[in-house]
Scaffold this motif. Structure first.
Motif, PDB file in Angstrom:
ATOM      1  N   SER A  55       0.851  -1.213  -0.127  1.00  0.00           N
ATOM      2  CA  SER A  55       0.101   0.125  -0.005  1.00  0.00           C
ATOM      3  C   SER A  55       0.672   1.357   0.007  1.00  0.00           C
ATOM      4  N   LEU A  56       2.017   1.282   0.777  1.00  0.00           N
ATOM      5  CA  LEU A  56       2.718   2.203   0.901  1.00  0.00           C
ATOM      6  C   LEU A  56       3.575   2.643  -0.488  1.00  0.00           C
ATOM      7  N   THR A  57       4.229   1.601  -0.992  1.00  0.00           N
ATOM      8  CA  THR A  57       4.879   1.659  -2.220  1.00  0.00           C
ATOM      9  C   THR A  57       4.096   2.156  -3.342  1.00  0.00           C
ATOM     10  N   TYR A  58       3.016   1.431  -3.426  1.00  0.00           N
ATOM     11  CA  TYR A  58       2.211   1.958  -4.486  1.00  0.00           C
ATOM     12  C   TYR A  58       1.667   3.566  -4.285  1.00  0.00           C
ATOM     13  N   SER A  59       1.525   3.962  -3.073  1.00  0.00           N
ATOM     14  CA  SER A  59       1.027   5.311  -3.048  1.00  0.00           C
ATOM     15  C   SER A  59       2.094   6.181  -3.444  1.00  0.00           C
ATOM     16  N   VAL A  60       3.251   5.900  -3.162  1.00  0.00           N
ATOM     17  CA  VAL A  60       4.377   6.781  -3.353  1.00  0.00           C
ATOM     18  C   VAL A  60       4.601   7.071  -4.827  1.00  0.00           C
ATOM     19  N   ILE A  61       4.376   5.687  -5.566  1.00  0.00           N
ATOM     20  CA  ILE A  61       4.805   5.683  -6.887  1.00  0.00           C
ATOM     21  C   ILE A  61       3.218   6.583  -7.720  1.00  0.00           C
ATOM     22  N   LEU A  62       2.234   6.729  -6.964  1.00  0.00           N
ATOM     23  CA  LEU A  62       1.031   7.223  -7.705  1.00  0.00           C
ATOM     24  C   LEU A  62       1.364   8.654  -7.352  1.00  0.00           C
ATOM     25  N   ILE A  63       1.768   9.131  -6.340  1.00  0.00           N
ATOM     26  CA  ILE A  63       1.986  10.519  -5.966  1.00  0.00           C
ATOM     27  C   ILE A  63       3.115  11.124  -6.924  1.00  0.00           C
ATOM     28  N   LEU A  64       4.227  10.467  -7.086  1.00  0.00           N
ATOM     29  CA  LEU A  64       5.166  10.996  -7.961  1.00  0.00           C
ATOM     30  C   LEU A  64       4.815  10.658  -9.324  1.00  0.00           C
ATOM     31  N   GLY A  65       4.552   9.434  -9.873  1.00  0.00           N
ATOM     32  CA  GLY A  65       4.400   9.307 -11.101  1.00  0.00           C
ATOM     33  C   GLY A  65       3.486  10.296 -11.901  1.00  0.00           C
ATOM     34  N   LEU A  66       2.201  10.309 -11.168  1.00  0.00           N
ATOM     35  CA  LEU A  66       1.054  11.237 -11.984  1.00  0.00           C
ATOM     36  C   LEU A  66       1.441  12.379 -12.308  1.00  0.00           C
ATOM     37  N   PRO A  67       2.037  13.503 -11.372  1.00  0.00           N
ATOM     38  CA  PRO A  67       2.472  14.743 -11.829  1.00  0.00           C
ATOM     39  C   PRO A  67       3.695  14.827 -12.955  1.00  0.00           C
ATOM     40  N   LEU A  68       4.689  13.934 -12.521  1.00  0.00           N
ATOM     41  CA  LEU A  68       5.739  13.755 -13.137  1.00  0.00           C
ATOM     42  C   LEU A  68       5.703  13.662 -14.697  1.00  0.00           C
ATOM     43  N   ASN A  69       4.812  12.439 -15.041  1.00  0.00           N
ATOM     44  CA  ASN A  69       4.379  11.985 -16.314  1.00  0.00           C
ATOM     45  C   ASN A  69       3.505  13.036 -16.938  1.00  0.00           C
ATOM     46  N   GLY A  70       2.580  13.455 -16.335  1.00  0.00           N
ATOM     47  CA  GLY A  70       1.729  14.486 -16.617  1.00  0.00           C
ATOM     48  C   GLY A  70       2.462  15.625 -16.959  1.00  0.00           C
ATOM     49  N   THR A  71       3.416  15.889 -16.337  1.00  0.00           N
ATOM     50  CA  THR A  71       4.286  17.403 -16.906  1.00  0.00           C
ATOM     51  C   THR A  71       5.012  17.205 -18.094  1.00  0.00           C
ATOM     52  N   VAL A  72       5.663  15.978 -18.132  1.00  0.00           N
ATOM     53  CA  VAL A  72       6.289  15.827 -19.410  1.00  0.00           C
ATOM     54  C   VAL A  72       5.441  15.671 -20.685  1.00  0.00           C
ATOM     55  N   LEU A  73       4.336  15.140 -20.546  1.00  0.00           N
ATOM     56  CA  LEU A  73       3.402  15.127 -21.878  1.00  0.00           C
ATOM     57  C   LEU A  73       2.890  16.510 -21.853  1.00  0.00           C
ATOM     58  N   TRP A  74       2.808  17.345 -20.923  1.00  0.00           N
ATOM     59  CA  TRP A  74       2.129  18.619 -21.157  1.00  0.00           C
ATOM     60  C   TRP A  74       3.290  19.629 -21.815  1.00  0.00           C
ATOM     61  N   LEU A  75       4.381  19.292 -21.567  1.00  0.00           N
ATOM     62  CA  LEU A  75       5.697  19.939 -22.215  1.00  0.00           C
ATOM     63  C   LEU A  75       5.627  19.732 -23.388  1.00  0.00           C
ATOM     64  N   SER A  76       5.750  18.360 -23.780  1.00  0.00           N
ATOM     65  CA  SER A  76       5.896  17.826 -25.229  1.00  0.00           C
ATOM     66  C   SER A  76       4.746  18.400 -25.877  1.00  0.00           C
TER      67      SER A  76
END
Length: 367
Positions: A55-76
């Motif tokens: 639960s903890l590791t998946y939560s960390v990946i969700l919290i970090l992965g969603l904005p980081l990948n979203g930002t790269v897609l937005w810049l692209s």
């Protein structure tokens, strides 16, 4: 919570069919134990760690992965079209990451509820399918990126006709087609079942299909991981060898640029190894022990724990891909701050007038 393995010592198919569980389904083992003969030896070990750890590791990946990948897609998306080859590969890589990240809330809720799956059969199959789609889609896209960069570094002139947007689009389309074809069987193997009145979602497959899943899993590991990893290793090794040669390469790039490129290659290879290699080793070892009816309870416990510890960590690539995108090329950080400033004050980024923004750079060698 104790995991009991009463069939660990049964020979042949009987043991194999009884050995495969959904992640954390100790209830199934307790049910199987009631059907075992009383003189069978039973393997018991605790898996309480999973409800907190997963639960903890998946939560960390969700919290970090969603904005980081979203930002790269937005810049692209904001950069001037048409996209470069690097941006095409990057966008597809971020899409693969986002497809997986968006399934994490279902897993977080499931493990928080003690491995109970409340979302039904369809979502069970879809979540498992998207996990492996992200995993093997990322590996194949990284293989395309490494081959693209290898041609640009080692054969810059001869390969120029092949490093076009058309070939990049063809490469990504082929990658997605291969991934979907490879992973269609997971939609069959993964399913829900009721264990002691509680619905669970199989990560691998049910006991009745273990033999088929073991064969499929080994083939998938070979075609989806081992062969692409070999291609990546060869490409980056030849790139490093080319960069450390004196003469023409030195005149083109200079010592500083060559050193930075080599460091970037080593960083990429190191993180690729960290994310993907331990998962496939522990998974294959765990499946093999089950298939061969291991009589060592301690070894079985270690293999099970190692696989389940590395399983969420392989998804850290969803967070590391966009981080490396920003760290490897300083121009990307500048573009991000310029975009944020532009949105905030309504001004164009510095130097934007009359210029065509440079294509996004993948986190490997730039020429």
């Amino acid at each position: 919570m104790m995991l009991c393995c009463p069939f660990c010592f049964l020979p042949g198919k009987a043991q194999a069919e009884a050995a495969v569980l959904p992640e954390g389904a100790s209830q199934e083992m307790e049910t199987l134990d009631t059907n075992a003969s009383r003189d069978q030896q039973v393997c018991k070990f605790s898996e309480d760690y999973k409800q907190i750890y997963l639960s903890l590791t998946y939560s960390v990946i969700l919290i970090l992965g969603l904005p980081l990948n979203g930002t790269v897609l937005w810049l692209s998306w904001r950069q001037t079209k048409p996209w470069s080859c690097a941006t095409i590969y990057l966008v597809n890589l971020m899409v693969a990451d986002l497809l997986y990240v968006l399934t994490l809330p279902f897993l977080i809720i499931t493990y928080s509820l003690g491995d109970r799956w409340p979302f039904g059969e369809l979502l069970c199959r879809l979540v498992r399918f998207l996990f492996y789609t992200n995993l093997y889609g990322s590996i194949l896209l990284l293989t395309c990126i490494s081959a693209h960069r290898f041609l640009g570094v080692c054969h810059p002139l001869r390969s120029l006709p092949y490093r076009s947007r058309r070939h990049a689009l063809l490469g990504t389309a082929t990658t997605w087609a291969l991934v979907v074809l490879q992973l269609l069987p997971t939609l069959f193997f993964s399913h829900t079942d009721y264990i002691d009145g509680q619905m669970v979602c199989y990560d691998m497959t049910g006991p009745e299909n273990f033999d088929q899943f073991f064969a499929y899993g080994m083939v998938l590991t070979l075609s989806g991981f081992a062969l692409p990893s070999l291609v990546i290793l060869v490409c980056y090794s030849l790139m490093v060898r080319s960069l450390i040669k004196p003469g023409e390469t030195l005149r083109r790039t200079g010592n500083t640029a060559r050193a930075k490129s080599i460091r970037t290659i080593l960083l990429v290879c190191g993180l690729f190894t960290l994310c993907f290699v331990p998962f496939h080793i522990t998974r294959s070892f765990y499946l093999t022990l089950r298939f061969l009816s291991s009589q060592d309870c301690q070894l079985l416990m270690v293999a099970s724990m190692a696989y389940k510890i590395w399983r969420p960590l392989v998804s850290m690539s969803s967070c590391l891909n966009p981080v490396l995108y920003f760290l490897s090329v300083g121009n990307n950080r500048v573009r991000l701050f310029q975009e944020l400033r532009h949105n905030k004050v309504g001004e164009q980024p510095a130097g934007a007038k009359g210029e065509k923004p440079r294509g996004g750079q993948i986190w490997v060698l730039t020429r």
